[in-house]
Design a protein around this motif. Structure first.
Motif, PDB file in Angstrom:
ATOM      1  N   PRO A 122      28.162  28.948  41.505  1.00 52.69           N
ATOM      2  CA  PRO A 122      28.993  27.807  41.069  1.00 52.69           C
ATOM      3  C   PRO A 122      28.187  26.531  40.864  1.00 52.69           C
ATOM      4  CG  PRO A 122      30.061  28.994  42.859  1.00 52.69           C
ATOM      5  CD  PRO A 122      28.683  29.536  42.751  1.00 52.69           C
ATOM      6  N   MET A 123      27.163  26.312  41.709  1.00 52.72           N
ATOM      7  CA  MET A 123      26.355  25.107  41.534  1.00 52.72           C
ATOM      8  C   MET A 123      25.574  25.141  40.223  1.00 52.72           C
ATOM      9  SD  MET A 123      27.186  23.234  44.000  1.00 52.72           S
ATOM     10  CE  MET A 123      28.795  24.045  44.027  1.00 52.72           C
ATOM     11  N   MET A 156      26.674  26.565  37.553  1.00 52.79           N
ATOM     12  CA  MET A 156      27.675  26.263  36.529  1.00 52.79           C
ATOM     13  C   MET A 156      27.949  24.769  36.437  1.00 52.79           C
ATOM     14  SD  MET A 156      30.349  29.408  37.234  1.00 52.79           S
ATOM     15  CE  MET A 156      31.481  28.857  35.954  1.00 52.79           C
ATOM     16  N   LEU A 157      27.908  24.083  37.572  1.00 56.04           N
ATOM     17  CA  LEU A 157      28.207  22.646  37.584  1.00 56.04           C
ATOM     18  C   LEU A 157      27.018  21.807  37.135  1.00 56.04           C
ATOM     19  CD1 LEU A 157      30.244  22.323  40.915  1.00 56.04           C
ATOM     20  CD2 LEU A 157      31.117  22.031  38.580  1.00 56.04           C
ATOM     21  N   PHE A 158      25.823  22.156  37.592  1.00 56.49           N
ATOM     22  CA  PHE A 158      24.655  21.302  37.376  1.00 56.49           C
ATOM     23  C   PHE A 158      23.631  21.906  36.420  1.00 56.49           C
ATOM     24  CE2 PHE A 158      26.419  20.196  41.521  1.00 56.49           C
ATOM     25  CZ  PHE A 158      26.466  18.809  41.449  1.00 56.49           C
ATOM     26  N   ARG A 185      23.552  26.379  32.968  1.00 54.79           N
ATOM     27  CA  ARG A 185      24.812  27.119  32.921  1.00 54.79           C
ATOM     28  C   ARG A 185      24.645  28.512  32.318  1.00 54.79           C
ATOM     29  NH1 ARG A 185      25.995  21.756  31.955  1.00 54.79           N
ATOM     30  NH2 ARG A 185      27.486  20.843  33.436  1.00 54.79           N
ATOM     31  N   PHE A 242      20.452  22.275  40.966  1.00 50.33           N
ATOM     32  CA  PHE A 242      21.531  23.101  41.514  1.00 50.33           C
ATOM     33  C   PHE A 242      21.133  23.716  42.854  1.00 50.33           C
ATOM     34  CE2 PHE A 242      18.962  26.355  39.612  1.00 50.33           C
ATOM     35  CZ  PHE A 242      19.284  27.547  40.245  1.00 50.33           C
ATOM     36  N   THR A 296      22.925  23.319  46.427  1.00 51.76           N
ATOM     37  CA  THR A 296      23.211  24.558  47.163  1.00 51.76           C
ATOM     38  C   THR A 296      22.795  24.440  48.616  1.00 51.76           C
ATOM     39  OG1 THR A 296      22.994  25.940  45.181  1.00 51.76           O
ATOM     40  CG2 THR A 296      22.658  27.010  47.304  1.00 51.76           C
TER      41      THR A 296
END
Length: 522
Positions: free
Chosen positions: A205-206, A208-210, A213, A298, A302
């Motif tokens: 998920p990190m 995907m956010l930062f 991607r 990311f 994390t």
């Protein structure tokens, strides 16, 4: 000394390290890092057999003689390793702990490799590995065959592969290879400890956010994940068949761990040592805010999320040890960037003088706690609060005293079993018992309870530990016949512990054994 990478085609000679692309790396400092690893390994080999088997190691040896897809408190990796080393090199502590030492050496190398992925030159790579070698936790883990010795190195390997994947994605190249390799390493990791899914559940998920991607869309990630799930399936099947004892174990860990942010961070600081703590904090800040490390941000997030998660659930501080490698590498790279930025000032310093000052400061602050971690203290002077040392002393003596009670019982045909309330002593009696005449041992404690139970024909028990009132609820006759006495100069947890003879169990063992089970140590 300039820390800019070598000139490549299409790149200006004046480009600084802070402006370099994450795709450009310095060669790996193979020889220098190898020397650091060799010295580390030599020191550990010379000191690893000072006291004796740690209680957990004795339990792993016993568990290895009962092969299974899983155990109540860990996957099968360490018990199988323990059995293999015992079979190849009987009663050799150095050989038993050799896999842990190799894992620790691998951790040093992965620290240097992580620094290289982030842009470290050869000198910086060696510095990162050297600081890792001074970390008390890594030194301690190299001296014990325990689950976290392997778990932390496998975490560090997965994070290094994620660094490689992020670098490739930043260059616009698919990262299927590193991601698939990370899945394969995860498949191995779940055979030693079931914590590494936490890393993936946060890191994906990190990313995907930062960013990057595209990392989460690569087939290599999902194929590697599938292999990891297939690897974990037999252990999960064992857990399901036995009512998920790992969940009960998590509650025990929660009760045994001093909670709170302060306690967690304080323990982490002691594990890293003063130099490691400073470099890890610098590295974390660097991953979060330094522009040159932006493609790997990311992973910095994390680290923060995983740390908070383990603090909230009262996890043990060494659960995050697998993340130290990338933080040490990032901290070394940030220091390298600072050194580059101070170019006009550092020219006044000879290169050797600056290196000597930095090394002297690191050794002055980092060497004392590192040396203090080594098992150099004579056994009679071991600190009573040193759990590992105290649980590594006098096992043959304790075993002999229990065996003396067992041998003194009348040979009247009554089936007799030997049981202990804690799994440490059960492991000791399993390992040393045959030489004193103890054929088999059982324990009501934690994962040892699952290994075996007394036969239904057993009517008499030699029992170590426990309280009279509780034992009277389970047996018709309860007699205290002896107490453990060890060398006064070698204090153990067993001094004064009662040795009982129990007769006439009030229930069949199929019903009595579940009532005696507990997940605590004692």
């Amino acid at each position: 000394m300039s820390t800019a990478p070598p000139v490549t085609a299409g790149r200006s000679v004046t480009s600084s390290a802070s402006e370099s692309s994450p795709g450009e790396r310095w060669p790996f400092a193979t020889v220098s890092v190898g020397v650091v690893a060799l010295v580390f390994a030599l020191v550990c080999v010379l000191t690893t057999g000072r006291y004796g088997y740690f209680g957990d190691e004795l339990y792993f040896l016993a568990a290895g003689h009962h092969p299974a897809f899983g155990y109540a408190d860990q996957p099968p990796g360490v018990p199988l390793l323990a059995r293999a080393m015992q079979s190849l090199f009987p009663d050799s502590l150095v050989a038993l702990r050799a896999p842990s030492l190799l894992a620790a050496v691998g951790y040093l190398v992965l620290t240097a490799l992580s620094a290289r992925e982030l842009g470290a030159n050869r000198v910086t790579q060696v510095c990162a590995a050297g600081v890792a070698a001074l970390a008390p936790h890594l030194i301690a883990s190299a001296h014990l065959l325990v689950t976290y010795s392997f778990d932390q190195t496998l975490w560090a390997c997965v994070v290094w592969l994620l660094l490689r994947a992020a670098r490739r994605e930043h260059r616009g190249q698919p990262a299927n290879g590193p991601l698939l390799a990370a899945g394969l390493v995860t498949a191995v990791a779940v055979q030693f400890k079931l914590l590494i899914p936490v890393l993936w559940l946060v890191a994906v998920p990190m990313a995907m956010l930062f960013g990057p991607r595209r990392l989460v869309l690569r087939p290599g990630l999902w194929l590697g994940g599938l292999l990891a799930v297939l690897s974990a399936a037999p252990g999960l099947w064992w857990q399901a068949r036995n009512d998920w004892p790992q969940l009960a174990m998590a509650r025990v860990v929660d009760g045994e761990t001093t909670g709170g942010v302060r306690a967690f961070l304080n323990a982490s600081s002691h594990q890293l040592g003063p130099v490691g703590t400073v470099l890890v904090l610098i590295g974390l800040c660097g991953l979060l805010v330094t522009p040159a490390l932006r493609p790997h941000r990311f992973l910095g997030v994390t680290v923060v999320v995983i740390t908070v998660l383990f603090v909230v659930v009262s996890g043990r501080s060494y659960y995050t040890a697998g993340l130290y490698a990338v933080l040490l590498g990032a901290g070394a790279v940030v220091a390298q960037l600072w050194w580059t930025a101070l170019g006009k000032y550092r020219r006044q310093w000879p290169r050797w003088a600056a290196a000597a000052v930095a090394m002297a400061c690191c050794l002055f602050t980092g060497l004392p706690p590192a040396v203090g971690t080594l098992p150099l203290t004579p056994a009679p002077r071991v600190n009573p609060h040193n759990v590992v040392a105290r649980a590594s002393l006098a096992w043959p003596s304790i075993t002999e005293q229990v065996a003396r009670v067992y041998r003194a019982l009348p040979r009247d045909g009554t089936e007799t079993a030997v049981i202990t309330r804690d799994y440490w002593s059960a492991g000791a009696l399993h390992h040393f018992g045959p030489r004193y005449g103890i054929p088999e041992v059982h324990s009501t404690s934690r994962g040892f309870w699952y290994l075996s139970r007394p036969d239904d024909a057993v009517r008499r028990v030699v029992y170590l530990g426990g309280e009279r009132e509780r034992l009277r609820e389970l047996f018709g006759r309860v007699r205290a016949v002896d107490s453990v006495e060890t060398d006064p100069a070698l204090p153990t947890y067993y001094d004064g512990m009662r040795i009982w003879v129990l007769e006439d169990p009030k229930l069949p063992w199929s019903r009595l054994w579940p009532r005696m089970h507990h997940m605590s140590l004692w």
